[in-house]
Structure formats: C-alpha cells, structure tokens
Design an enzyme around this catalytic site. Structure first.
Site: not given
Ligand code: COA
Length: 424
Positions: A16, A138, A167, A246-247
C-alpha cells in the site's frame, strides 16, 4: 499537458504505502511503470479477493493509471532489463524490506553512477536506529509513531485508526519528497535519495500530541475531558476519546435514531466565537452571561455537563437536520458519514473524489479518485493494469530493445510464461 508529463517512474512498489505514492504521481501525468514478479505480481492482487479470477479491489484501488511489466529480478536477464529501466527513468520508487534493494545490487552508489539524474525514493518502516531492519505494516507504524497510544478512550486499550496514516500517509509524504527532488534537479541536474520512514510519517501526523506531551509538563491538559472529570494526568499524553485535538472543545454526540443506526452521530465543536449562538440553539440563553459558562476557561471543567446538554438537543434531530440548523449559525459540526453514505454522495462523484471505474475482469467498481485537484492538470482515473499487460510494450517502445535481445529475454523466462505466450 499534465503536470508531471514526461516524468518516467520505475515503480518498484508493492502493498500500500509505495503504490499510493506512485498512483498520485500517475494521476498527475507521470508514466508509471510497475515492475512485478512474474506469476503473482504485487501480493495484493490476490489479497481480500471478492470476484473470482479478478485482481482484488485492494490492488485495483491503489494502482490506477500505471503500466505493468513482469520481471524476475532473480534472473540475470530480468536484472538486465531493470538496469535498462534505471538508465531511462527519472525516479525509482520502492518499499521493499530493508536490505532488499542492496541484495539486488541496486545500491544508491551504483544507481547514481549509472544514471546521475535518477531520484531514488524509498519507504521503510523505521529510519536509522534500533528498528531500522524491521519489516513494518500499517498498524506497526501507527503504534510506533504515537497514534495508537493517543487514540481510544482513557480506560480502554490503545486503538489503531481506520485511516491508513502509516501506509497511505507515508505514501503522500514520499510523493512530496519526490516532486521536491524533481524540482531541485532542475537546478542541480542531479538526482538524490528520498527516504520516508513510516514511524516518522505517523509522528508528523501526530504532531499535536507531542505538543500536548510538552504542555503536560506545565500542568493538566484542561481541554481534555479527563480534566473536567477530576482525574489526575500521568506522565504521558493520555487517550482522549473524541475530544477535539485543538483549542476548541468538541465531541461526538448522538442524534435521532442512534439506538438503531450506528452512524447517527454528529461531531459538534463549541467554538468560542459562536458560543452565544450555541446557547440560543440548544435553549440555554442564560449560559451566555452566567460566569460559569460565558467564557472558555470557565467552561473547561464543565465540558461533560455542557456536551450532555447539547446532546439532548442533537438527539432530537437527525444528523443532517442538525447540520442544516448549525450551519445556518456558522457553528462548526460534521455528520458521522458511513462508507455507504459516502459511496452514494453525489457531490463526491461530481468532483471526482469518488469515481466509478470499469475493469475487464471485475466490471464496474468504485474508487477514491485524486483528492488533490489541479486546475490545469485534471485527473482522469484509468483502470489498473493486468499483471504484465505492458511487458512487450515496455521492452519494445519504452526501452527500444531490438528483437534479438527481446527474444533472449523472453526465452530466459525473466518476464514469465504469460508474456512469452502473449508475444508468440
Ligand atoms: N522478482 C523476483 N524477486 C522479487 C521481485 C521480482 N520482481 N520483487 C521483489 N522480489 C523479492 C526481493 O528480492 C526479496 O527477496 P530477498 O529477501 O531474497 O532479497 C523478496 O521479494 C521479498 O521482498 P520484501 O519487501 O521483503 O517482501 P515481504 O513480503 O517479505 O515484506 C513488507 C513485505 C511490506 C513487510 C516489506 O516489504 C517492508 O517492510 N517494506 C517497507 C515498509 C513498508 O512499505 N511497509 C508497508 C507496506 S504497505
């Protein structure tokens, strides 16, 4: 021309926070190319699904006006295409977990070397510090940014709010950072890094609570209901129910029908300049001159009593009747609108704040349009892309790769089976 026409965005966002940001930029006219994993794409495509075999509303409502290309970045040919995109795009936006971009080899130093004009914008849960490596969603941000500890009722547990301030709130912050960096680039000729931490974004929106934390050091917070109830304050800002931040004291009050309608309520603000009108409307004209009620400081210890009396009046009207009467006297108030009422509100449709969009797989659905209205760059909301819908188009027309190179990329599987079939 749209305001951001000509700006190319490598959209490496998911879920998001990042998608909200790039959707805004797309609405302003940027060419947003979303890079997704072949097969599954952005995980939200398949989350909270309501129509079989169609992208979820979660995805469609966050990814309007974008193009989608599928690329497996763990395949060397996929990375090759990604680097081609880095060369020609103005901005890369991402919100992967900490470390992911570096593991892909997309370090800031390398990206800056390949394309010194590129702006790299990131959302992370936390900035540098003890939690910098954490994955964040979030509600984690709402809790760590101060929102949850200050939301809810004093005698209840901390509450998260339905507004996605962690988000979508951080996505908004990031979008401002990106357009600011784009403006700066017009002078410097160089891109820069834009970082937004969700904790920081939430805290920014909770600024008034940090204000109150410091005021607490100089005495009780007199506009909090707790003060009128004679309850002592602790050493941290307490939850304040529906007290106004607020106030000008305010509360949510029952209206006619509250017994059966969970949204038959109105927010009522006892703004000081209209106090006399309030007294007349609710039938307490003596409060205009009574020293216990006439001036704001005298009213603070009596807010419960005052709002109970106002509520007797609001309960005799529907929320819309009360709105009509109060607005005549410039008394600030607002009905508690349900999502059903908002979806049906004509004025929101007329301004494009609520839009109906047609989608080939799911049919018509409602979305929130662009809340920011530019007079010379109006937003036309277009449906979200199907997974990989624009892969061939991007390889050929945007990156201008020759046929032999495209064939090699498709043969490697880097864009996934679907695109290969489509290309054949
Ligand atoms: N092709 C191949 N691999 C891909 C890819 C693609 N097109 N796009 C992403 N990946 C891989 C990444 O390389 C990563 O692999 P690695 O861990 O082996 O290096 C993997 O996908 C996972 O990415 P990640 O961002 O860690 O996803 P997640 O599902 O584990 O975590 C979140 C999701 C949201 C918790 C995390 O992305 C995060 O903390 N983001 C920052 C904060 C944020 O924006 N949070 C709110 C989300 S609304």
């Amino acid at each position: 021309m749209k305001a951001l026409e000509g700006v190319k965005i490598l959209d490496f966002t998911h879920v998001q926070s990042g998608p909200t940001c790039t959707q805004l930029l797309a609405w302003f006219g940027a060419d947003v190319i979303k890079v997704e994993r072949p097969g599954t794409g952005d995980i939200t495509r398949g989350q909270l699904c309501d129509v079989p075999d169609a992208d979820s509303l979660y995805f469609t409502m966050l990814n309007h006006n974008k193009r989608s290309i599928t690329l497996d970045t763990k395949n060397p040919k996929g990375m090759e295409v990604l680097w081609e995109m880095v060369k020609i795009c103005d901005v890369m936006v991402e919100n992967f977990a900490p470390g992911v971009l570096d593991r892909m080899g997309l370090t800031w130093a390398k990206v800056h070397e390949v394309n010194p004009r590129m702006i790299v914008a990131s959302v992370k849960g936390f900035g540098p510090g003890p939690y910098e490596d954490c994955k964040v969603y979030e509600n984690v941000a709402q809790c760590a940014g101060g929102a949850a500890s200050t939301t809810g009722f004093r005698d209840g547990v901390p509450l998260v709010t339905g507004a996605q301030i962690g988000d979508s709130g951080t996505g908004l912050h990031l979008a401002l950072g990106i357009v600011t960096a784009l403006y700066h680039r017009t002078h410097s000729g160089l891109g820069q890094k834009v970082d937004c931490a969700m904790q920081d974004g939430v805290l920014n929106l909770c600024r008034v609570k940090l204000r109150d934390q410091q005021r607490l050091g100089h005495g009780p917070l007199k506009e909090y209901s707790q003060f009128g109830e004679g309850l002592p304050f602790g050493d941290a800002v307490p939850r304040a129910g529906n007290d106004s931040g607020g106030g000008q004291p305010g509360r949510i009050l029952k209206c006619k029908g509250w017994e059966t309608d969970p949204n038959a309520y109105i927010y009522f603000i006892t703004q000081a300049p209209v106090w006399e009108k309030i007294c007349d409307v609710i039938g307490e004209p003596t409060w205009k001159t009574d020293p216990d009620y006439a001036k704001p400081p005298a009213r603070l210890p009596r807010l419960n009593e005052i709002f109970a009396r106002i509520e007797q009046w609001t309960m005799s009207k529907t929320k819309f009747e009360a709105m009509d009467i109060l607005n005549e006297y410039d008394i600030p108030c607002g009905p508690i609108l349900s999502m059903k009422e908002i979806a049906e509100e004509k004025s929101l449709r007329d301004t494009g704040t609520v839009v109906e969009v047609d989608h080939p797989k799911r049919g018509k659905y409602l979305s929130v349009g662009n809340p920011i209205k530019l007079s010379n760059s109006p937003t036309e909301v277009k449906r979200s892309p199907l997974l990989g819908e624009h892969t061939d188009e991007v390889l050929r027309d945007v990156l201008k790769l020759d046929e032999a190179r495209i064939a090699a990329i498709l043969d490697s599987g880097a864009t996934g089976a679907l695109t290969r079939t489509a290309a054949e």
